[in-house]
Design a protein around this motif. Structure first.
Motif, PDB file in Angstrom:
ATOM      1  N   MET A  21      30.772  35.291  40.281  1.00 22.00           N
ATOM      2  CA  MET A  21      30.869  36.664  40.018  1.00 22.00           C
ATOM      3  C   MET A  21      30.398  36.894  38.494  1.00 22.00           C
ATOM      4  O   MET A  21      29.551  37.449  37.973  1.00 22.00           O
ATOM      5  CB  MET A  21      31.636  37.537  40.484  1.00 22.00           C
ATOM      6  N   ARG A  22      31.169  36.317  37.769  1.00 20.20           N
ATOM      7  CA  ARG A  22      31.162  36.097  36.184  1.00 20.20           C
ATOM      8  C   ARG A  22      29.644  35.586  35.915  1.00 20.20           C
ATOM      9  O   ARG A  22      29.035  36.100  35.057  1.00 20.20           O
ATOM     10  CB  ARG A  22      32.316  35.227  35.335  1.00 20.20           C
ATOM     11  N   GLU A  23      29.488  34.600  36.553  1.00 25.59           N
ATOM     12  CA  GLU A  23      28.104  33.976  36.216  1.00 25.59           C
ATOM     13  C   GLU A  23      26.984  34.740  36.667  1.00 25.59           C
ATOM     14  O   GLU A  23      26.014  34.821  35.946  1.00 25.59           O
ATOM     15  CB  GLU A  23      27.772  32.504  36.621  1.00 25.59           C
ATOM     16  N   ASP A  24      26.844  35.316  37.798  1.00 28.01           N
ATOM     17  CA  ASP A  24      25.828  36.402  38.119  1.00 28.01           C
ATOM     18  C   ASP A  24      25.747  37.412  37.188  1.00 28.01           C
ATOM     19  O   ASP A  24      24.597  38.049  36.823  1.00 28.01           O
ATOM     20  CB  ASP A  24      26.199  36.833  39.640  1.00 28.01           C
ATOM     21  N   ILE A  54      37.814  40.544  42.717  1.00 23.91           N
ATOM     22  CA  ILE A  54      38.333  40.711  41.572  1.00 23.91           C
ATOM     23  C   ILE A  54      37.323  40.529  40.394  1.00 23.91           C
ATOM     24  O   ILE A  54      37.358  41.288  39.365  1.00 23.91           O
ATOM     25  CB  ILE A  54      39.604  39.485  41.381  1.00 23.91           C
ATOM     26  N   GLY A  55      36.413  39.454  40.714  1.00 26.95           N
ATOM     27  CA  GLY A  55      35.532  39.299  39.753  1.00 26.95           C
ATOM     28  C   GLY A  55      34.388  40.585  39.542  1.00 26.95           C
ATOM     29  O   GLY A  55      33.862  40.828  38.485  1.00 26.95           O
ATOM     30  N   MET A  56      34.192  41.362  40.678  1.00 22.80           N
ATOM     31  CA  MET A  56      33.417  42.160  40.822  1.00 22.80           C
ATOM     32  C   MET A  56      33.756  43.345  40.138  1.00 22.80           C
ATOM     33  O   MET A  56      33.295  44.190  39.295  1.00 22.80           O
ATOM     34  CB  MET A  56      33.286  42.753  42.193  1.00 22.80           C
ATOM     35  N   TYR A  57      35.147  43.572  39.968  1.00 21.06           N
ATOM     36  CA  TYR A  57      35.749  44.704  39.435  1.00 21.06           C
ATOM     37  C   TYR A  57      36.159  44.346  37.951  1.00 21.06           C
ATOM     38  O   TYR A  57      35.801  45.098  36.887  1.00 21.06           O
ATOM     39  CB  TYR A  57      37.041  45.434  39.882  1.00 21.06           C
ATOM     40  N   THR A  58      36.490  43.223  37.554  1.00 17.63           N
ATOM     41  CA  THR A  58      36.758  42.564  36.488  1.00 17.63           C
ATOM     42  C   THR A  58      35.465  42.500  35.399  1.00 17.63           C
ATOM     43  O   THR A  58      35.392  43.209  34.076  1.00 17.63           O
ATOM     44  CB  THR A  58      37.367  41.052  36.363  1.00 17.63           C
ATOM     45  N   TYR A  59      34.549  42.267  36.075  1.00 14.87           N
ATOM     46  CA  TYR A  59      32.972  42.227  35.120  1.00 14.87           C
ATOM     47  C   TYR A  59      32.122  43.462  35.638  1.00 14.87           C
ATOM     48  O   TYR A  59      30.914  43.453  35.086  1.00 14.87           O
ATOM     49  CB  TYR A  59      32.403  40.996  35.503  1.00 14.87           C
ATOM     50  N   ARG A  60      32.628  44.049  36.151  1.00 15.20           N
ATOM     51  CA  ARG A  60      31.994  45.656  36.744  1.00 15.20           C
ATOM     52  C   ARG A  60      30.426  45.250  37.119  1.00 15.20           C
ATOM     53  O   ARG A  60      29.493  45.582  36.649  1.00 15.20           O
ATOM     54  CB  ARG A  60      31.936  46.500  35.485  1.00 15.20           C
ATOM     55  N   HIS A  61      30.500  44.380  38.199  1.00 16.54           N
ATOM     56  CA  HIS A  61      29.303  43.740  38.981  1.00 16.54           C
ATOM     57  C   HIS A  61      29.221  43.900  40.292  1.00 16.54           C
ATOM     58  O   HIS A  61      30.228  43.617  41.076  1.00 16.54           O
ATOM     59  CB  HIS A  61      29.227  42.397  38.458  1.00 16.54           C
ATOM     60  N   LYS A  62      28.100  44.621  40.618  1.00 15.56           N
ATOM     61  CA  LYS A  62      27.911  45.004  42.018  1.00 15.56           C
ATOM     62  C   LYS A  62      28.834  46.118  42.591  1.00 15.56           C
ATOM     63  O   LYS A  62      28.980  46.124  43.851  1.00 15.56           O
ATOM     64  CB  LYS A  62      27.985  43.769  42.958  1.00 15.56           C
ATOM     65  N   THR A  63      29.433  46.896  41.848  1.00 19.86           N
ATOM     66  CA  THR A  63      30.464  47.731  42.194  1.00 19.86           C
ATOM     67  C   THR A  63      29.952  49.047  42.834  1.00 19.86           C
ATOM     68  O   THR A  63      30.792  49.985  43.201  1.00 19.86           O
ATOM     69  CB  THR A  63      31.304  48.249  41.143  1.00 19.86           C
ATOM     70  N   LYS A  64      28.523  49.070  42.620  1.00 24.07           N
ATOM     71  CA  LYS A  64      27.629  50.300  43.262  1.00 24.07           C
ATOM     72  C   LYS A  64      27.124  49.911  44.414  1.00 24.07           C
ATOM     73  O   LYS A  64      26.443  50.985  45.092  1.00 24.07           O
ATOM     74  CB  LYS A  64      26.975  51.014  42.010  1.00 24.07           C
TER      75      LYS A  64
END
Length: 88
Positions: A21-24, A54-64
């Motif tokens: 998730m961080r990489e994406d 955890i990665g989704m919310y930590t990096y604010r990625h794909k949260t929508k």
């Protein structure tokens, strides 16, 4: 002994989920080639849903994206049920 192997497996696959998730997110910011959603869901299905959440919310990625905000927790519930059945 099988409990130890399961713990090791889930720790590794969830670390992979977090890192992917961080990489994406990094690739998205750089407008580079992205990791496919199919790959993200495959990792979640293989047990990495917690790490990816955890990665989704930590990096604010794909949260929508409801498919991720609902799908990953559902995969977590499936894995909890799977673990319960296996260790029972």
């Amino acid at each position: 002994m099988k409990e130890l192997y399961m713990v090791i497996y889930y720790v590794i696959v969830n670390i992979i989920g977090l890192l992917i998730m961080r990489e994406d997110k990094k690739r998205a910011q750089q407008h580079a080639w992205r990791i496919s959603e199919k790959t993200l869901f495959l990792i979640a299905l293989l047990g990495g849903a917690l790490g990816e959440t955890i990665g989704m919310y930590t990096y604010r990625h794909k949260t929508k994206h409801p498919s991720f905000t609902v799908g990953f927790p559902l995969f977590m519930l499936l894995h909890i049920a799977f673990i319960y059945i296996i260790l029972k």
